[in-house]
Scaffold this motif. Structure first.
Motif, PDB file in Angstrom:
ATOM      1  N   ALA A  11      54.218 -21.337  26.889  1.00  0.00           N
ATOM      2  CA  ALA A  11      54.349 -21.193  28.342  1.00  0.00           C
ATOM      3  C   ALA A  11      55.791 -20.952  28.758  1.00  0.00           C
ATOM      4  CB  ALA A  11      53.791 -22.439  29.042  1.00  0.00           C
ATOM      5  N   SER A  12      56.707 -21.696  28.135  1.00  0.00           N
ATOM      6  CA  SER A  12      58.119 -21.574  28.546  1.00  0.00           C
ATOM      7  C   SER A  12      58.633 -20.168  28.311  1.00  0.00           C
ATOM      8  CB  SER A  12      58.972 -22.590  27.767  1.00  0.00           C
ATOM      9  OG  SER A  12      60.318 -22.433  28.092  1.00  0.00           O
ATOM     10  N   LEU A  13      58.384 -19.598  27.128  1.00  0.00           N
ATOM     11  CA  LEU A  13      58.866 -18.267  26.808  1.00  0.00           C
ATOM     12  C   LEU A  13      58.246 -17.212  27.715  1.00  0.00           C
ATOM     13  CD1 LEU A  13      60.428 -16.281  25.048  1.00  0.00           C
ATOM     14  CD2 LEU A  13      58.511 -16.317  23.445  1.00  0.00           C
ATOM     15  N   VAL A  14      56.915 -17.305  27.908  1.00  0.00           N
ATOM     16  CA  VAL A  14      56.241 -16.286  28.714  1.00  0.00           C
ATOM     17  C   VAL A  14      56.723 -16.341  30.153  1.00  0.00           C
ATOM     18  CG1 VAL A  14      54.017 -15.552  29.615  1.00  0.00           C
ATOM     19  CG2 VAL A  14      54.236 -16.192  27.215  1.00  0.00           C
ATOM     20  N   LEU A  15      56.910 -17.541  30.674  1.00  0.00           N
ATOM     21  CA  LEU A  15      57.358 -17.633  32.058  1.00  0.00           C
ATOM     22  C   LEU A  15      58.800 -17.175  32.210  1.00  0.00           C
ATOM     23  CD1 LEU A  15      55.656 -20.961  33.164  1.00  0.00           C
ATOM     24  CD2 LEU A  15      55.065 -18.649  33.836  1.00  0.00           C
ATOM     25  N   PHE A  16      59.591 -17.399  31.178  1.00  0.00           N
ATOM     26  CA  PHE A  16      60.971 -16.889  31.213  1.00  0.00           C
ATOM     27  C   PHE A  16      60.967 -15.362  31.286  1.00  0.00           C
ATOM     28  CE2 PHE A  16      64.605 -15.294  28.662  1.00  0.00           C
ATOM     29  CZ  PHE A  16      65.591 -15.571  29.593  1.00  0.00           C
ATOM     30  N   LEU A  17      60.092 -14.731  30.493  1.00  0.00           N
ATOM     31  CA  LEU A  17      59.977 -13.278  30.550  1.00  0.00           C
ATOM     32  C   LEU A  17      59.480 -12.839  31.912  1.00  0.00           C
ATOM     33  CD1 LEU A  17      58.527 -12.553  26.994  1.00  0.00           C
ATOM     34  CD2 LEU A  17      60.864 -12.203  27.807  1.00  0.00           C
ATOM     35  N   CYS A  18      58.563 -13.631  32.498  1.00  0.00           N
ATOM     36  CA  CYS A  18      58.085 -13.285  33.837  1.00  0.00           C
ATOM     37  C   CYS A  18      59.229 -13.320  34.847  1.00  0.00           C
ATOM     38  CB  CYS A  18      56.969 -14.256  34.268  1.00  0.00           C
ATOM     39  SG  CYS A  18      55.437 -14.042  33.343  1.00  0.00           S
ATOM     40  N   GLN A  19      60.136 -14.302  34.647  1.00  0.00           N
ATOM     41  CA  GLN A  19      61.291 -14.365  35.556  1.00  0.00           C
ATOM     42  C   GLN A  19      62.113 -13.100  35.455  1.00  0.00           C
ATOM     43  OE1 GLN A  19      64.284 -17.017  34.308  1.00  0.00           O
ATOM     44  NE2 GLN A  19      65.596 -16.715  36.087  1.00  0.00           N
ATOM     45  N   MET A  20      62.370 -12.656  34.217  1.00  0.00           N
ATOM     46  CA  MET A  20      63.190 -11.469  34.020  1.00  0.00           C
ATOM     47  C   MET A  20      62.529 -10.236  34.624  1.00  0.00           C
ATOM     48  SD  MET A  20      65.816 -12.639  32.556  1.00  0.00           S
ATOM     49  CE  MET A  20      66.628 -11.134  32.066  1.00  0.00           C
ATOM     50  N   GLY A 372      58.335 -18.334  37.742  1.00  0.00           N
ATOM     51  CA  GLY A 372      59.717 -18.175  37.294  1.00  0.00           C
ATOM     52  C   GLY A 372      60.185 -19.388  36.513  1.00  0.00           C
ATOM     53  N   THR A 373      61.400 -19.292  35.954  1.00  0.00           N
ATOM     54  CA  THR A 373      61.958 -20.401  35.170  1.00  0.00           C
ATOM     55  C   THR A 373      63.434 -20.548  35.472  1.00  0.00           C
ATOM     56  OG1 THR A 373      62.470 -18.954  33.321  1.00  0.00           O
ATOM     57  CG2 THR A 373      60.341 -20.047  33.266  1.00  0.00           C
ATOM     58  N   LEU A 374      63.923 -21.803  35.350  1.00  0.00           N
ATOM     59  CA  LEU A 374      65.344 -22.112  35.329  1.00  0.00           C
ATOM     60  C   LEU A 374      65.663 -22.662  33.946  1.00  0.00           C
ATOM     61  CD1 LEU A 374      66.029 -23.895  38.758  1.00  0.00           C
ATOM     62  CD2 LEU A 374      66.638 -21.573  38.093  1.00  0.00           C
ATOM     63  N   ILE A 375      66.663 -22.076  33.287  1.00  0.00           N
ATOM     64  CA  ILE A 375      67.014 -22.486  31.930  1.00  0.00           C
ATOM     65  C   ILE A 375      68.440 -23.016  31.938  1.00  0.00           C
ATOM     66  CG2 ILE A 375      67.347 -21.692  29.558  1.00  0.00           C
ATOM     67  CD1 ILE A 375      65.251 -19.563  30.067  1.00  0.00           C
ATOM     68  N   CYS A 376      68.631 -24.179  31.289  1.00  0.00           N
ATOM     69  CA  CYS A 376      69.955 -24.797  31.203  1.00  0.00           C
ATOM     70  C   CYS A 376      70.191 -25.164  29.745  1.00  0.00           C
ATOM     71  CB  CYS A 376      70.016 -26.037  32.103  1.00  0.00           C
ATOM     72  SG  CYS A 376      71.577 -26.925  31.980  1.00  0.00           S
ATOM     73  N   ARG A 377      71.031 -24.370  29.074  1.00  0.00           N
ATOM     74  CA  ARG A 377      71.302 -24.617  27.665  1.00  0.00           C
ATOM     75  C   ARG A 377      72.810 -24.749  27.465  1.00  0.00           C
ATOM     76  NH1 ARG A 377      67.006 -20.229  25.252  1.00  0.00           N
ATOM     77  NH2 ARG A 377      65.140 -21.441  25.739  1.00  0.00           N
ATOM     78  N   PRO A 402      53.986 -29.459  43.068  1.00  0.00           N
ATOM     79  CA  PRO A 402      52.947 -29.077  42.095  1.00  0.00           C
ATOM     80  C   PRO A 402      53.257 -27.772  41.348  1.00  0.00           C
ATOM     81  CG  PRO A 402      52.194 -28.728  44.360  1.00  0.00           C
ATOM     82  CD  PRO A 402      53.469 -29.511  44.460  1.00  0.00           C
ATOM     83  N   SER A 403      54.172 -26.940  41.913  1.00  0.00           N
ATOM     84  CA  SER A 403      54.479 -25.680  41.217  1.00  0.00           C
ATOM     85  C   SER A 403      55.556 -25.863  40.157  1.00  0.00           C
ATOM     86  CB  SER A 403      54.943 -24.628  42.245  1.00  0.00           C
ATOM     87  OG  SER A 403      56.175 -25.009  42.824  1.00  0.00           O
ATOM     88  N   ARG A 404      56.102 -27.085  40.011  1.00  0.00           N
ATOM     89  CA  ARG A 404      57.261 -27.317  39.135  1.00  0.00           C
ATOM     90  C   ARG A 404      56.853 -28.163  37.948  1.00  0.00           C
ATOM     91  NH1 ARG A 404      61.038 -30.551  42.404  1.00  0.00           N
ATOM     92  NH2 ARG A 404      59.849 -32.338  41.663  1.00  0.00           N
ATOM     93  N   LYS A 405      57.379 -27.766  36.743  1.00  0.00           N
ATOM     94  CA  LYS A 405      57.170 -28.547  35.535  1.00  0.00           C
ATOM     95  C   LYS A 405      58.452 -28.518  34.712  1.00  0.00           C
ATOM     96  CE  LYS A 405      54.477 -28.813  31.254  1.00  0.00           C
ATOM     97  NZ  LYS A 405      53.425 -28.168  30.434  1.00  0.00           N
ATOM     98  N   VAL A 406      58.944 -29.736  34.318  1.00  0.00           N
ATOM     99  CA  VAL A 406      60.175 -29.843  33.535  1.00  0.00           C
ATOM    100  C   VAL A 406      59.816 -29.915  32.066  1.00  0.00           C
ATOM    101  CG1 VAL A 406      62.255 -31.189  33.097  1.00  0.00           C
ATOM    102  CG2 VAL A 406      61.343 -31.014  35.438  1.00  0.00           C
ATOM    103  N   ASP A 407      60.454 -29.017  31.273  1.00  0.00           N
ATOM    104  CA  ASP A 407      60.242 -29.003  29.827  1.00  0.00           C
ATOM    105  C   ASP A 407      61.615 -28.996  29.145  1.00  0.00           C
ATOM    106  OD1 ASP A 407      59.375 -28.788  27.259  1.00  0.00           O
ATOM    107  OD2 ASP A 407      58.570 -26.759  27.444  1.00  0.00           O
TER     108      ASP A 407
END
Length: 1115
Positions: A11-20, A372-377, A402-407
């Motif tokens: 899910a994380s990867l696919v949603l990151f691509l959706c953000q892009m 969409g996604t927010l990524i912090c690395r 409800p639209s937010r999930k932290v991973d």
């Protein structure tokens, strides 16, 4: 947007691509940004560690932007900071920046702490870093009693500074009472801790004003330690002191200064450790004692010191590595060495890292229902801990969405709504620091907007890309379509490229691409369109480019740059030299389409570029200018390998000035015999810089070298050192030895003397030897000084002699010379040639024969024979005149010759004489011969007199050269008409004794041409011509005059002239009215020559031609 069911692990990867793919980019359009709602963004804040000057107001910055404008609040040490309750604290209007008033009674120490700013509006809250406020401190030095330092010469010494602890730490330096910095060297230097280290002390180190200073930059103050006294005892002075205080029986003194192997003053021990943070500057230090002063060297065990980041300071006692990374961890060894040994220390370096970003979270703009996604690395050493906040509150206790999930380091958003807008903070921290980043999620629902101005004009060059902008915004993201023209169809196909930002690209624009283009943006909330215009221009071209030029120094050169461009574009031409502006020099003349350089110098060498710029394109062309000149003279001439007869000469070539050196010319000067005169010695190829030179004895040589290229010869080099060769016997004898007598009884022996360098030694003389050839005589010899002639007297006349000349000097004789044959002096020949015969060939040429004289009677070198001949008289006139003798010389032993240019019918005499080097012998008896008749010359004159109606009188003179007996005269004549045509030719023979003739029965008023010549029995001579005219009949002439003067004739001529004038006027009028001449109508009616051909003598046609010519002349 289409949604697919995916596994939780992906899910994380696919949603990151959706953000892009689907996240909105908000254009940086000021008007659009003013209209769109946006969560707060921190734009400016004070540094995390903020050291302030305690004497000035404290300003803690916090600036933010957002729509609507955000409000600001602060926390101090984790709790709300109510600025309204503190009169010393204010907040700037429309800003979050705090101003703490210290200059009006506040104390900076009271406001120490950790501050954090929050900027908030209806769409979220952004927070600043934790800002630690600390006032700077510059405490005074504690008072201490400093004992004088007494140290023996050669010992080590450390002067401790121990500055007070300040904030930030002070900068340390050592000076004396005169505020002059103390000199430092490999022996004396300051350590990183501020102490002053002496590897070994010397007597000159004695002084009482070693002062340590501490400079505190924040407060701009300098503190000084009490002066430190150092006294160095030298061994000599110490021994003198001991001797003065001991009895004579005491026999010991201070030991002399002894050398010592190195020991480390800092750091101590054999190993130490050092921890440094990634990105900082690593400083490692080793200072050693020893005598002589040790030298420091650094190595990294198991690796190399990093290139381009390693520096050595403080006389290599400090190793500095900038921008360190984890790869720089390891063991670094310093080695101190002098002639007695070495010491070393190993520093184990560990590089840690405060958190640093790999991927910082970025603002996210979404449409309702999008994902969409927010990524912090982040990374660090140790690895940092990642925590999330929402609107400044830890996400664990923030209001649920409800639209937010932290991973972990990612927040995933699914099917967002407008209430999902917020500002999220990512905090990455470890024991060495932290990172804090704000990133907002802004959910917008907006109809399409086109931000590109309407009717914007784009201009491009043909065959280049055309980019037509259609900057847009809308949420959801609008779809973009392009049309050409107002009613054109949608643009598709490979000839167009459609960019995601709405731009239409025509990769290769052509002239027919010119026109109006329409951009249409639509989403589910609306539709909008915009028109732009495209113009395609002709490219700018350089049709005549500058060309490579080679020019001699001080010459003139021109570069052409002729261009062709679109007539609607205004080009500008710029010239560059070596990609820089042309020199500010009046020698550079820039014309419309050329660059001219006058009086070219070496510094003009380079690349010249013509750049043509328009508003749409730029073209350039370059050419190289090579300035050539004669080479610079060679230098540094050196003589090596000196031997008696040879030496090696070497040199360094001068600058060839862009034209390769083809050869070197070596010249020499003989300072002993011909000082100041340079002679050619040899030459070598231009690639050779040494040469083995052959030398002659007894010469004081100096050499110089001249370089040669295609342009010419260089100036000569400076002369080499002189080299005097030893004396020796002469190697050669004089040349061009000759024996020629000047008188009948002598022999003059001559030769070319040896040149100075050929003498091979002092005392040059010549041994001259001779003897009569073919006679058994001994050689007669004489030694003469350095001359070139010797005369032998009393010799027989013209006899052969054997002659030789040998050179000698003080050391001996030259090799045996070769013999030459000479002759004693000549005398005049004794006899004349005999049996002289003459054979007359024709009237102007004769051949003469004679017998040779015996060689013994010549008494010299036979040079030839001379024939003297002269005209005695002409046989036709029997008159004598002045005798002029002519001479012909026939070289060698010749016995005949031709006598040209004789006069016909004349009597001649001649004689023959033999000639030698002394002169002519006696003449042979005169020989008489006669030439036969020839053709005469032309008569001396021809005159025509007494013309009448039918007769002319001719008079003539006899030929100047009859060349024989005249037999008759021939007269020919013929009439000439008005067209210069000749009539029938009439011939008359006239007796030779006549001198005039009357021609009768001629035509009146007629011109005649006459041809007249004389004859002998041999033939006719050259002729003379004349012309004459018989006169006109008197009555006819009178009648013609009367007609011309009659009134009726004059009136007739006037009437004819008037008629012609009237006809001309009529023709002119009809022509101006566009009418046709009758002749023209006639020509039109009979246009076909086969039906009715026109006659050449047609009067109408002739009249038409005449009128056409005359009528055009006056106008």
């Amino acid at each position: 947007m289409m949604k697919k069911s995916i596994s939780a692990s992906k899910a994380s990867l696919v949603l990151f691509l959706c953000q892009m793919i689907s996240a909105l980019d908000v254009p940086l359009d000021s008007k659009l940004l003013e209209e769109l709602s946006q969560p707060p963004t921190i734009t400016q804040q004070s540094p995390k560690d903020y050291i302030v000057d305690p004497r000035e107001n404290i300003v803690i910055q916090c600036e933010a932007k957002g729509k609507p404008p955000p409000s600001f609040s602060w926390t101090r040490n984790g709790t709300h900071f109510d600025i309204d309750k503190d009169a010393q604290v204010t907040m700037k209007p429309n800003s979050g920046t705090l101003v703490i008033n210290i200059m009006n009674g506040g104390k900076a120490e009271a406001y120490e702490g950790v501050y954090q700013c929050t900027a908030r509006n209806e769409r979220g809250a952004a927070i600043s870093n934790n800002i630690v406020i600390r006032p700077s401190r510059s405490p005074l030095w504690t008072k201490e009693k400093l004992e004088p330092n007494q140290v023996r010469e050669g010992d080590s010494l450390v002067l401790h500074c121990r500055p007070p602890v300040g904030l930030p730490p002070p900068i340390i330096f050592w000076m004396d009472n005169a505020f002059q910095r103390l000199p430092q060297s490999e022996r004396v230097s300051q350590g990183l801790n501020g102490d002053l280290y002496f590897s070994n002390v010397q007597p000159e180190d004695t002084r009482e004003d070693y002062i340590c200073y501490a400079r505190f930059n924040h407060t701009q103050t300098i503190q000084q330690k009490q002066p430190i006294s150092v006294k160095v005892f030298s061994m000599d002075s110490l021994n003198d002191t001991i001797a003065a205080n001991l009895s004579d029986t005491d026999i010991y003194g201070a030991k002399p200064v002894t050398e010592r192997q190195p020991i480390l003053l800092t750091p101590t021990g054999s190993t130490s450790t050092k921890v440094e943070l990634r990105g900082n500057v690593l400083l490692l230090e080793c200072i050693a004692a020893g005598l002589p002063t040790p030298v420091i060297r650094w190595i990294k065990e198991g690796g190399e010191l990093p290139a381009n980041r390693t520096f050595f300071e403080n006389f290599k006692k400090t190793l500095k590595i900038i921008d360190v990374s984890e790869a720089d961890s390891g063991n670094y060894k310093c080695i101190a060495r002098n002639i007695l040994g070495s010491a070393h220390h190993v520093i184990s370096v560990t590089v840690k890292a405060a958190p640093y970003w790999i991927t910082a979270p970025r603002n996210l703009v979404l449409s309702p229902g999008e994902d969409g996604t927010l990524i912090c690395r982040a990374n660090g050493n140790p690895k940092p801990n990642i925590s999330w906040l929402a609107n400044g509150v830890p996400i664990a206790i923030a209001p649920e969405d409800p639209s937010r999930k932290v991973d972990g380091d990612t927040i995933i958003f699914s099917h967002v709504q407008e209430r999902s807008s917020a500002v999220y903070q990512c905090n990455a921290s470890n024991e060495y620091g932290y990172l804090l980043a704000n990133a907002f999620v802004n959910v917008l629902a907006e109809p399409p907007r086109i931000l590109t101005p309407a009717n914007k004009l784009y201009q491009v060059i043909a065959d280049s890309p055309a980019l037509l902008d259609c900057a847009y915004f809308g949420s959801p993201k609008p779809e973009i379509e392009w049309f050409k023209g107002v009613k054109g169809s949608i643009l598709r196909g490979d000839e167009y490229v459609f960019h995601d930002n709405g731009t239409l690209e025509i990769p290769v624009a052509q002239k027919d691409s010119t026109g109006t283009y329409t951009c249409v943006a639509r989403n589910e909330l609306g539709k909008i369109q915009n028109e732009v215009r495209l113009e395609v221009k002709d490219p700018t071209m350089i049709i005549k480019q500058p060309e490579y030029k080679v020019i001699q120094r001080y010459g003139q050169v021109s570069f052409e740059c002729i261009i062709k461009h679109d007539f609607t574009l205004l080009p500008t031409v710029i010239w560059l030299k070596d990609n820089d502006e042309l020199p500010d020099d009046e020698r550079f003349l820039v014309g419309k389409d050329n660059l001219t350089i006058m009086n070219v110098t070496d510094k003009d060498d380079g690349t010249y570029t013509c750049i043509v710029n328009t508003t749409l394109d730029s073209v350039s062309a370059s050419a190289v200018l090579t300035v050539v000149a004669r080479p610079n003279p060679p230098f540094d001439l050196e003589l090596t390998g000196q031997l008696e007869r040879s030496v090696e000469l070497s040199w360094i070539p001068g600058d060839e000035n862009n034209s390769p050196i083809t050869n070197f010319v070596i010249e020499y000067e003989d300072g002993l015999h011909e000082p100041g005169v340079w002679h050619y010695q040899t030459e070598v190829p231009g690639t050779q810089t040494t040469v083995q030179l052959k030398l002659s004895p007894y010469v004081n040589y100096s050499f110089r070298v001249i370089a040669v290229n295609e342009i010419g010869r260089s100036q000569p080099s400076e002369p080499s050192e002189q080299y005097l060769t030893k004396s020796a016997n002469p190697d050669e004898n004089p040349s061009n030895v000759q024996g020629i007598g000047s008188e009948p009884d002598n022999l003059v022996i001559t030769w070319e003397s040896l040149k100075g360098f050929q003498s091979n030694g002092p005392g040059l003389q010549y041994k001259v030897s001779w003897r009569q050839k073919d006679v058994d005589d001994e050689w007669t010899s004489v030694i003469v000084a350095n001359v070139s002639k010797y005369i032998v007297s009393g010799t027989p006349t013209f006899v052969p002699y054997e002659i030789k000349v040998q050179a000698l000097n003080d050391l001996g004789y030259a090799p045996e010379p070769s013999e030459v044959i000479g002759h004693s002096g000549e005398d005049l020949p004794m006899v004349a040639p005999g049996n002289v015969q003459v054979h007359v060939i024709n009237s102007t040429l004769a051949k003469v024969h004679w017998d040779p004289v015996p060689l013994k009677t010549v008494r010299g070198h036979l040079q030839g024979y001379k024939v003297y001949y002269w005209k005695v008289q002409s046989l036709s006139r029997r008159s004598r005149r002045h005798v002029e003798k002519k001479i012909l010389t026939f070289r060698g032993n010749k016995t005949f010759g031709m006598l040209p240019g004789l006069e016909p019918f004349s009597s001649y005499k001649l004689n023959v004489r033999v000639v030698n080097g002394k002169g002519e012998g006696p003449a042979s008896p005169d020989k008489v011969f006669k030439t036969p008749e020839g053709v005469p010359s032309s008569p001396s004159f021809l005159k025509i007199t007494n013309p009448t109606l039918d007769s002319l009188t001719l008079e003539w003179g006899s030929p100047t050269h009859p060349n024989g007996v005249l037999t008759s005269y021939i007269l020919k004549f013929q009439p000439i008409n008005n067209t210069h045509e000749l009539g029938p030719l009439v011939e008359i023979r006239i007796p030779a004794n006549e001198s005039s003739l009357i021609l009768k029965n001629l035509n009146y008023s007629t011109r005649y041409k006459f041809y007249f010549n004389a004859q002998t029995s041999v033939g006719s001579g050259s002729q003379i011509t004349e012309e004459a005219v018989t006169i006109m009949d008197e009555a006819m002439a009178s009648r013609q005059v009367d007609i011309a003067t009659q009134g009726w004739f004059i009136g007739l001529m006037c009437a004819v002239a008037l008629l012609i004038l009237i006809l001309l006027i009529v023709c002119f009028i009809r022509r101006n009215k566009g009418g046709k001449y009758p002749v023209k109508e006639k020509e039109d009616a009979h246009a076909d020559p086969e039906i009715q051909p026109m006659k050449e003598d047609d009067g109408t046609f002739g009249e038409y031609r005449l009128f056409s010519f005359v009528s055009s002349a006056p106008f």
